[in-house]
Design an enzyme around this catalytic site. Structure first.
Site, short mmCIF file in Angstrom:
data_model
loop_
_atom_site.label_atom_id
_atom_site.label_comp_id
_atom_site.label_asym_id
_atom_site.label_seq_id
_atom_site.Cartn_x
_atom_site.Cartn_y
_atom_site.Cartn_z
CE LYS A 83 -0.46 -0.25 5.04
NZ LYS A 83 -1.25 -0.90 6.10
CG ASP A 359 11.51 23.49 -2.96
OD1 ASP A 359 10.58 22.68 -2.94
OD2 ASP A 359 11.35 24.73 -2.99
#
Ligand code: PLP
Length: 425
Positions: A83, A359
């Site tokens: 999953k 980032d």
């Protein structure tokens, strides 16, 4: 001289409408130019596009499946729980590696995860670990995805639809033995089955439960759940109903509680090489499947007392080089780890410093040479290990989870947010 002509091509500002500052020498329509073809652009590799990535070892996953099977009896099946895109490791590749190691079932959380596996060509039985919406029943039957069931309405709708198409819908009965997440309460299992099991469009092919505390030090609650599950199974069998494949154990229970293995075990986190709890350390030999790497994008000396990153909370002590790597909290490197973790550069630990940005983040390389430490000379383009090992130095996902106040599962899944993945073996 005409006001529109000059020697260097600049025609001056006069006589132009505002915003029209182009050069008169050549008229270029940038939108008409296609400098590179699609094929050429596609040749720019994933690791050249972005200097941060996850490396996944399929061999480690296979090893971990084999290790789990070492704890189960022959004949006990193993479901690879893939999953959430294989806990962030890539569902398709992980399913392949797990099947290579002997997994015979695949476990998913959503219908679309199951459909994706079928479309990738897997023929193994697939179980959804919860009951999906009624609207997905056509997908379940078409792609042969087995639902977990615990609502009468869903069961009857599923059976009815299957029957209308000349099919019998297989399902696994979810039993709530104490976790209180999903399932029919253990003592109500017979009442539930009496309301649905008559249906000729339904086929009970499995019965399962899930433990809330298989990873806890104390086993009292675990034993209670196991007892309730055994009682429910006995009631089903006494009524002459075959419960199908019986399963209950997650990673922690696989290594700690053989009495909970039944006909199949469901291997999740340990397949990816993470220990579900302290107690399995030293018991199971697991290999971490995920490493996280990045290349330095900026390396510079920051003068003493100047700050680094948002808030400038870190101040340079001098004699350090501050290096930047293009990975941040939008990639799964959680912001609350700011200043708490190390990365490995040139085989040595380097402190991550300043706030982790969305980032990017920075780390510090101590430039004072000492006998114990090799003098490092970090350069733009050098590879840094954020999770993984280099020589004797190792940064683990588990350590990161601990420092972040969460569990390995959440950290692993986080790195799937935006990072490209490469399979190294
Ligand atoms: C996620 C999940 C598992 C796998 O659990 P791990 O602790 O990762 O081994 C097993 N069973 C169910 C029902 C789950 O939801």
């Amino acid at each position: 001289m005409d006001s529109n002509e000059t020697l260097n091509g600049f025609t001056g500002f006069s006589g132009r409408s505002s915003g029209d500052f182009g050069y008169a020498r050549e008229e270029r329509d940038a939108t008409a130019v296609v400098p590179f073809g699609e094929d050429e652009l596609e040749e720019i590799g994933v690791l050249d596009r972005r200097w941060a990535w996850c490396e996944i070892s399929s061999l480690a996953i296979r090893h971990n499946v084999l290790e789990a099977r070492r704890f189960t009896k022959p004949g006990c099946q193993l479901m690879a729980v893939v999953k959430s895109d294989g806990y962030g490791h890539g569902a398709v590749q992980c399913a392949k590696a797990a099947i290579n190691g002997g997994a015979t079932w695949l476990g998913v959380a959503t219908v679309d995860e199951g459909v994706a596996l079928r479309k990738a060509g897997f023929e193994e039985p697939i179980l959804i670990l919860s009951e999906p919406p009624v609207a997905t029943i056509p997908l379940l039957l078409t792609y042969r995805i087995v639902p977990a069931i615990f609502n009468v309405e869903f069961a009857l709708a599923y059976g009815e639809t299957a029957d209308q198409h000349g099919m019998v819908g297989p399902y696994h009965l979810a039993v709530n033995t104490g976790m209180n997440r999903i399932g029919v309460r253990a003592e109500e299992v017979m009442e539930f089955l009496s309301r649905v099991n008559f249906h000729r469009g339904l086929d009970l092919t499995g019965t399962f439960t899930h433990f809330a505390t298989a990873d806890a030090r104390d086993s009292i609650e675990f034993e209670l759940q196991l007892r309730r599950f055994n009682e429910a199974l006995q009631a089903i069998r006494t009524a002459g109903i075959d419960p199908g494949i019986v399963h209950a154990a997650n990673s922690a229970a696989i290594f700690r509680y053989p009495e909970a293995h039944f006909d199949m075990v469901r291997l999740g986190i340990a397949m990816y090489g993470c220990h579900p709890c302290e107690q399995t350390n030293g018991v199971a030999n697991l290999k971490p499947a995920m490493s996280v790497k990045a290349r330095i994008t900026d390396a510079k000396t920051v003068p003493m007392s100047e700050g680094v990153s948002y808030g400038l909370h870190y101040r340079s002590p001098g004699s350090v080089r501050i290096c930047t790597i293009p990975i941040g909290y939008a990639d799964g490197l959680r912001r609350n780890l700011s200043g708490k973790i190390n990365v490995i550069a040139g085989g040595q630990y380097c402190r991550q410093v300043g706030n982790i940005c969305m980032d990017q983040c920075m780390f510090e390389v101590d430039m004072r040479s000492s006998a114990a430490r090799l003098r490092l000379d970090p350069q733009v383009g050098d590879v840094v290990t954020v999770i993984g090992e280099e020589g004797d130095a190792v940064c683990t996902l588990a350590e990161m989870a601990y420092l972040s106040g969460t569990i390995d599962y959440e950290i692993a899944v986080g790195f799937a947010l935006r990072m490209p993945r490469v399979y190294v073996d």
